[in-house]
Design a protein around this motif. Sequence first.
Motif, mmCIF file in Angstrom:
data_model
loop_
_atom_site.group_PDB
_atom_site.id
_atom_site.type_symbol
_atom_site.label_atom_id
_atom_site.label_comp_id
_atom_site.label_asym_id
_atom_site.label_seq_id
_atom_site.Cartn_x
_atom_site.Cartn_y
_atom_site.Cartn_z
ATOM 1 N N LEU A 169 7.012 -33.460 -36.480
ATOM 2 C CA LEU A 169 8.453 -33.338 -36.664
ATOM 3 C C LEU A 169 8.744 -33.270 -38.156
ATOM 4 O O LEU A 169 8.393 -34.182 -38.913
ATOM 5 C CB LEU A 169 9.163 -34.544 -36.041
ATOM 6 N N VAL A 170 9.361 -32.192 -38.584
ATOM 7 C CA VAL A 170 9.636 -31.993 -40.008
ATOM 8 C C VAL A 170 11.100 -31.622 -40.195
ATOM 9 O O VAL A 170 11.770 -31.169 -39.272
ATOM 10 C CB VAL A 170 8.726 -30.897 -40.607
ATOM 11 N N HIS A 171 11.597 -31.822 -41.426
ATOM 12 C CA HIS A 171 12.975 -31.490 -41.776
ATOM 13 C C HIS A 171 13.960 -32.099 -40.772
ATOM 14 O O HIS A 171 14.815 -31.408 -40.197
ATOM 15 C CB HIS A 171 13.161 -29.978 -41.868
ATOM 16 N N LEU A 172 13.838 -33.380 -40.569
ATOM 17 C CA LEU A 172 14.614 -34.052 -39.532
ATOM 18 C C LEU A 172 16.115 -33.970 -39.783
ATOM 19 O O LEU A 172 16.891 -33.794 -38.838
ATOM 20 C CB LEU A 172 14.180 -35.515 -39.424
ATOM 21 N N ASP A 173 16.543 -34.103 -41.014
ATOM 22 C CA ASP A 173 17.981 -34.039 -41.310
ATOM 23 C C ASP A 173 18.569 -32.702 -40.875
ATOM 24 O O ASP A 173 19.652 -32.655 -40.270
ATOM 25 C CB ASP A 173 18.231 -34.269 -42.799
ATOM 26 N N ALA A 174 17.862 -31.619 -41.204
ATOM 27 C CA ALA A 174 18.357 -30.291 -40.850
ATOM 28 C C ALA A 174 18.313 -30.068 -39.339
ATOM 29 O O ALA A 174 19.234 -29.479 -38.760
ATOM 30 C CB ALA A 174 17.543 -29.214 -41.568
ATOM 31 N N GLN A 175 17.238 -30.539 -38.679
ATOM 32 C CA GLN A 175 17.165 -30.423 -37.228
ATOM 33 C C GLN A 175 18.342 -31.127 -36.568
ATOM 34 O O GLN A 175 18.971 -30.590 -35.648
ATOM 35 C CB GLN A 175 15.862 -31.030 -36.710
ATOM 36 N N PHE A 176 18.634 -32.328 -37.048
ATOM 37 C CA PHE A 176 19.722 -33.104 -36.458
ATOM 38 C C PHE A 176 21.071 -32.426 -36.705
ATOM 39 O O PHE A 176 21.917 -32.356 -35.806
ATOM 40 C CB PHE A 176 19.729 -34.518 -37.049
ATOM 41 N N GLU A 177 21.251 -31.897 -37.893
ATOM 42 C CA GLU A 177 22.494 -31.211 -38.237
ATOM 43 C C GLU A 177 22.708 -29.980 -37.364
ATOM 44 O O GLU A 177 23.796 -29.764 -36.819
ATOM 45 C CB GLU A 177 22.453 -30.818 -39.717
ATOM 46 N N GLN A 178 21.661 -29.149 -37.227
ATOM 47 C CA GLN A 178 21.771 -27.946 -36.404
ATOM 48 C C GLN A 178 22.075 -28.298 -34.959
ATOM 49 O O GLN A 178 22.960 -27.712 -34.326
ATOM 50 C CB GLN A 178 20.491 -27.127 -36.472
ATOM 51 N N SER A 179 21.324 -29.264 -34.414
ATOM 52 C CA SER A 179 21.498 -29.616 -33.007
ATOM 53 C C SER A 179 22.861 -30.250 -32.748
ATOM 54 O O SER A 179 23.470 -30.001 -31.702
ATOM 55 C CB SER A 179 20.387 -30.578 -32.570
ATOM 56 N N SER A 180 23.340 -31.037 -33.684
ATOM 57 C CA SER A 180 24.660 -31.649 -33.525
ATOM 58 C C SER A 180 25.735 -30.579 -33.438
ATOM 59 O O SER A 180 26.627 -30.638 -32.581
ATOM 60 C CB SER A 180 24.953 -32.591 -34.701
#
Length: 303
Positions: free
Chosen positions: A222-233
């Motif tokens: 799992l990488v770039h967690l902040d961006a993943q969370f932002e996109q999914s939100s």
Amino acid sequence: MSNITFSIITPCYKGKYLLPRAYSSILRQGCGYSFEWIIVDDFSNDNGETQAAIEKIQSESTFPINAIYLEKNHYAASSAYTGTIHAKGEYSIILDQDDMLADDALEIFSAYISSYQSLQNFAGVCGRCVGPDGRLIGTPFNWQEKLSNELNIRHIEKIRGEMFQCTKTKLIAEYFYGMKPGYTNGWAWSRIAKNYQFLYTNKIVRIYDTANPESTSNLKRLVHLDAQFEQSSEFLVVNADYLVHDQIVGIRMLIQWARVGLHLNKKYAELLKILPRSIRGLFRLAFPVALIKARHDRMIGAI
């Protein structure tokens, strides 16, 4: 000869062994179409081996190839957008370095574009993908051709599996702008779906290599967690009404979203507050599974 012009954009990273195969598939498109290949190298750190492979292909090619070398690695987030800045084609195709075009892909795209391009909200053509064994990846359409959008196809029609777009270049430039490392192309496709339609066909246009261990789709960490969370939100908030109709997929998305959120130290109440009321019930089902997955991630060192 078709008067439609195409730009084939390939995000590339350490692709010296993969690019020749993609190149061969482009060569097989025939001479009746006007196209270029744009290779965007995402700062391959392989002592110039990928650049040498690109230059060798350029020296042999009978069609134009434009190689762009990024000065730092963006985890493929800006490659498609960068390609459109340099693209001369009216329509663009994002072909990953580990995939191939079907032999008649440009013929299929060209025929449908000629029939539908006069429609005001027409974005392009979306066809299907097969694996290296020739088997369709996903659920077949129960129609020959249909105008629709990504969100309807995925969540109302409940079509699963890989699809492959040929899209107006100006739309990729507009909607892929702002992608961050950790975002997926789905972020842009779902935004395009709000305003535009594609022509969907069962015809095969891409060979998708699902077995390649170097494919970004097969990365386990799992990488770039902040961006993943932002996109999914953003996706969950904007498209909640679609997920009400597609609850299994909705729960899966919520599991992954909450899993990433937990790694960012988000609490249950904080996560619940982000979501529209229409999918909070699904979230309550998803959260226990997300907890288990997050704990497992820590055990195996996946973050």
